[in-house]
Each structure stands twice: as C-alpha cells, then as structure tokens.
Design a protein around this motif. Sequence first.
Motif, mmCIF file in Angstrom:
data_model
loop_
_atom_site.group_PDB
_atom_site.id
_atom_site.type_symbol
_atom_site.label_atom_id
_atom_site.label_comp_id
_atom_site.label_asym_id
_atom_site.label_seq_id
_atom_site.Cartn_x
_atom_site.Cartn_y
_atom_site.Cartn_z
ATOM 1 N N ARG A 121 3.764 12.008 0.379
ATOM 2 C CA ARG A 121 3.048 11.776 1.348
ATOM 3 C C ARG A 121 3.718 11.378 2.582
ATOM 4 O O ARG A 121 3.955 11.299 4.059
ATOM 5 C CB ARG A 121 1.785 11.067 1.588
ATOM 6 C CG ARG A 121 0.842 9.874 2.966
ATOM 7 C CD ARG A 121 -0.426 9.845 2.199
ATOM 8 N NE ARG A 121 -1.697 9.960 1.289
ATOM 9 C CZ ARG A 121 -1.913 9.622 0.747
ATOM 10 N NH1 ARG A 121 -2.862 8.587 0.880
ATOM 11 N NH2 ARG A 121 -3.254 10.681 -0.286
ATOM 12 N N GLN A 150 0.772 -1.013 0.086
ATOM 13 C CA GLN A 150 -0.035 0.153 -0.153
ATOM 14 C C GLN A 150 1.151 1.226 -0.393
ATOM 15 O O GLN A 150 0.288 2.615 -0.753
ATOM 16 C CB GLN A 150 -0.408 0.369 1.134
ATOM 17 C CG GLN A 150 -2.104 1.065 1.605
ATOM 18 C CD GLN A 150 -2.832 1.666 0.522
ATOM 19 O OE1 GLN A 150 -3.016 0.123 -0.938
ATOM 20 N NE2 GLN A 150 -2.753 2.687 -0.313
ATOM 21 N N SER A 151 1.548 1.428 1.083
ATOM 22 C CA SER A 151 2.854 2.342 0.472
ATOM 23 C C SER A 151 3.318 2.679 -0.778
ATOM 24 O O SER A 151 3.967 4.043 -1.116
ATOM 25 C CB SER A 151 4.014 1.853 1.520
ATOM 26 O OG SER A 151 4.434 3.289 1.837
ATOM 27 N N GLU A 210 1.252 5.519 -2.335
ATOM 28 C CA GLU A 210 0.891 6.288 -2.359
ATOM 29 C C GLU A 210 1.597 7.150 -2.335
ATOM 30 O O GLU A 210 2.952 6.772 -2.672
ATOM 31 C CB GLU A 210 1.090 6.090 -0.940
ATOM 32 C CG GLU A 210 -0.051 5.418 0.003
ATOM 33 C CD GLU A 210 -0.127 5.632 1.365
ATOM 34 O OE1 GLU A 210 1.110 5.648 2.137
ATOM 35 O OE2 GLU A 210 -1.171 5.364 2.003
#
Length: 634
Positions: free
Chosen positions: A243, A235-236, A239
């Motif tokens: 962020r 998921q990182s 991004e």
Amino acid sequence: MCGIAGCWHRDGRAADAQAVVRMLDRQRHRGPDGRGVWCEGPVALGLDRLSIVDPSEQGRQPFVTPDATSVLAYNGEVYNWRALRAELEDEGVPFVSRCDTEVVLHALHRWGPQRAIPRFDGMFALAWYDLRSGALWLARDRLGIKPLYLADRGGVVVFASEAKALFAHPAVPCRPDVHALITHVYLARLAGDWTSFDGVRAVLPGTTLCCTPGRTTTSTWFDVERDVDVDRILQSAREPFERHVAAFRTRLETSVEMHLRSDAPLAVMCSGGLDSSLTTAIARRHKPDLVAYVAEAEGSRHPEADKAQQVADHLGVALRRVRIADAEFPRLWALAAWHNDDPLFFHQNPLALAVSEAVRDDGFKVLVTGEGSDELFGGYDWQHDVATMWRRRWWHSRVLPDLPPVRALGRWLQRFEPCDLQELAGQPFVYRSELGHAPPIAALVIDGGMRQQRARSLFARLERIPRLHERALLARGFDDLYHHLRVLLCANDKMTMAASIEARVPFLGNAMIDFGLHLAPSSKYGGGRGKRVVKAAAEGLLPPSIVHAPKVGFAIPGAFLDGYESLLRGGIVAQLFKWDSGTIGPLGDLMRERPSLARRVVSLELWAQIHLAGTSPEGAAEMLRGSRRIREPA
C-alpha cells in the motif's frame, strides 16, 4: 523564479531605491529577463525576473494590488496556483495575468499570511509589504528550497535572495563571523539561521518574519519536529508495504507532472542515481521529447555518465554528457565559491555549476532534479548506521550484560560494554558522525549546542515509536532535514541560478513531504536496504542495476590537487584563525593525511579571498592554479 532585494526604514525615513538597484546588480544572474523596483516612503522592493510562467509584461514584479495597498516581490513557483486562483475568483478577486505571482499577492492580501502561506505548494521566498498595516512580511517555503537573507540593523531591515547582495547597501558591512566559520569547517554546515557573515542571518525555512516599527517577530508555520504526527507513523507501520509503494508512486507521479508545468523550455538532471533516474522515467511519460543532463568529470573516482547513459537508453531519452576537464575545475570551484555565499564543502557544487551553464547554453531555463529523497526516505548510510548502532546498543544493554562472558568481554571491548540509553539519547548522532571522537564540550562550543539539543528533542518527540532503532532512524532522517538538506538545497539553488536556471525538486512537493514524514520506518529501511519504498516503486521502470545500486557520493575529479600550503601561507584563513608562519607546515602534513580537511580549508580560503578581500572569481582561480600542481589521476 527571480532574485529579490529590498530595505525598510523603521523610523519612516525614505528608502534609497538606488541602494536596492545596487543590491540587485550583485545577483543579476538570478533574473536576466527584466527588472522592477517599487519605492514608497520607507520601503523599497526590487526584483530581477527569470520568466518561467506567463513571460508577458503582465507578470512583471514587484506586483501591486489594484488599490495600491499591497505589494509583493516573490521568488519561486507555487504549483497549485490555479486552484488557489479559482477560490479567490469565487470570492470576487479580479486577475490581470496568468502567473502565480498575482495569486500569491492576492492570497496574502485577502487571507493574510497565517492562512495563505501554509496553503502554498511549492518553493518560495517572498517579501510582502502591507500598506494597510505598515508591516513588512518575509517568508520561506517549508524546507528552504529558495534562499532569503536578512540584516536587521536596528533602524533599517535589509534583505535579499543572496547574502552578497546585502553588502551593496550602505547599512550592511561585510565582516566574517569567525565562530560560524569554525563551525562550518568542523561540521561542513551551519545550524539554525547562522551565516558566514557577522550580522547576517538566513530566514529559516517554514517561518515568517513580521517587521513593524517596534520590532521583528518570527512565527513558525511549518516545523518537522512540531508538526510530525506520531499516530500516523504508528498507523503506517500497521499497513502493508504494498500500500505504501502504491501511495508513493501516485504522489510522485502527481508531483513530477506538476513540476513539469512551465512556459519556458525544461530539461532534467539524470545523474544515473536512483532518484534522478526515477524522476526522469516519470517525466518521460509526460514529455516525450525530454532532454537529460549529466556531468562527466575527467578522472572521477565515481563516474556517473555511463550509468546515466544506461538509464537514458532504457527510457529513450536524449542525454547530454557535460564533459569537465581537470584543468577546468579551478575556474568552476572559484566561481561556485562566489555564488554560494558560504564556503563550499560539497564535491558536486562545481559540477552542478558546469551542468547549469550547459543547460543555459542549450536554451533551457528549468532543470528538474532529484534532491530530497535521501532525507525523507532513508537513503544515507549514516541513517542506517544510527539504526544499527541503536539496535546493537539496546541488545547489549538489556540482554547481553546479564551473561557473565559478555560482562567480562565488555572490560576489553567498549562496543560490548553496557550503556545508559538515556545518556545515549542525548547524543545519538553528533559524536558518531561529524564530530567523530571530539570531547562533549565540542558539541556545545562548535554550533552553540543546537545539534545536540535537536537530537534530544527529536528523540523525545518520537518516544512512542516502540523499537529504538526505528526511532533512531526517523530522528536521524528528520535531523537531516534541518541540517544536511538545508545546505544541499541552498547550494543547489545558487549553482543553478548562477546560470539563470530554475531548479525544481518534485520529491519536495507538499504531498511528498507529508508522505515521507509519516511513512513507517520499516518502509524506509529494512533487510539491509535503504530507500526501500523508492526502490520498490522504481522496479519495472528502471534497469535493476540502477534500482539496486549502492549509493555513491560525489568526488572531486582526478587526484586531489596538492601544494596548497602556499595558498594558505599568509592567507586570510591564517589571519582569521591566528596561525603563525610555523603552523602551516604541520597543518599541511595533517591535510595530506586527510584530504577532506584539506578541501575544507582551501574552500574557506577561496571564500575569504573572494568575499572578504574582493578578489574576483577569475583571480581566485588563478591563485588556485598557481599554488597547486595537478597530479595525473591514479
């Protein structure tokens, strides 16, 4: 911050409180502000206190619950103790002090270790005796910032903050573990719970030991490989980088502020490198009168003091440059060898000891440092090298072999030869780092196969990371948390506590560890830049020349001292490794060709003279001076 020691007799025999006193005497430097010993029946707990939070007598240890059914000896700082105390007060628990020790005791007593310990945010090594169950519990923090050693002699369990303290107890003989010493010389570190002493082991980071009359049970409450969430890493990666930079800044700011809380005078280490400089910059916001320290070693090939001065001038921070002459180095080296318990193979340890002495002499008791960032955020060259190797290997194995010119080239140049990626996954780090070109059996014999097994296991754990070179980068960094960082943190603790100084590491707060473990690999290393997210967060706070400077390791000040054959001839290392008189000469030639090997062997001899032969650190320093001559710096 303290030194703890104790013993527990499984058969119910009365514990010897005086033996615990003698153990404490061996490590008195860890706590010069007060001593306490609690002894009841088969258990004795002792502690020498370094007063940091609530220096009043109400914070005296060992700490006992009001009903006298629970007692704690605790070394460290749990920074979220105020929040935990509020919860306990809501449950009706009364408090008599304003220190974290009492909070830790009541959390263990009321919630139990399995629930309480994972909630502690900080650094700790503790011994808790529960009289209700008759069980002794030992535990360490997540990554091993604070040390704890154990000798389980069957009928008696003996433990202390430093291994040398165990030998003051009559049940624990001081004997070398030759297998561990060979591994130490070969890899410059030990794996698992090994120590340099036979029958002595380290309590592993992230573990609890429950000692009962029948047995000792080890439970792991935090483990990097087990607890990392691969879904969060994936998921990182989806991004935006910006962020991650914002999240990093917020977490580090919070962690530094938390690590500045102290009832004792506090300073920072500012070596001129990125991590300590960034920590200093953030700390300056919260503490305008901040004082920073840096070692200035005479003749060092990589001087740090000028870079640290640049940072200090930029931030408006007072910098104290601790000057260390070449002639002072033998004293520091020998004294560091005494305090470290294991042989010293890192250049910075004697210098860190000198800085700690200066910090103490100036009246400070706490020193904030920058350890942990390289391991968590991709700061080491060897991590980048592993990623590069895997990127190249994948390309050569999956694409290039189909091209006839490449197949022909592979017959001549091994690095272009196709490889079996599954085979490589079994040894992606070991042979290309510390073991060099050693045969495969070396990985099994030197450290019992632990490093190779860890490499395989980490790589398998991260198999859902699609890009092989990113998987390798993460696995190598996680491996460093098990091996490199453990040695670094332990030595850092020993060098600072040798001067009764508490070292704090904001990069290793719980939130920072969690963030670093689950950060996308592209935010750690990308575009040829390591610590990408750290550097982005530091821009605007530090001079660009500091932010983007290449990482430089520590080096022994001045030219390396030669003439060491006389120290080894007839020495203890020669006996341990069964060198005869004709071996020393050829070994001397080899060590002249490889100064790092010479440093390891001489460090081992110093360790053996001090810990096995009983030579004082002062005597060992004289042996070092007498056996070698100092050359003028090149």
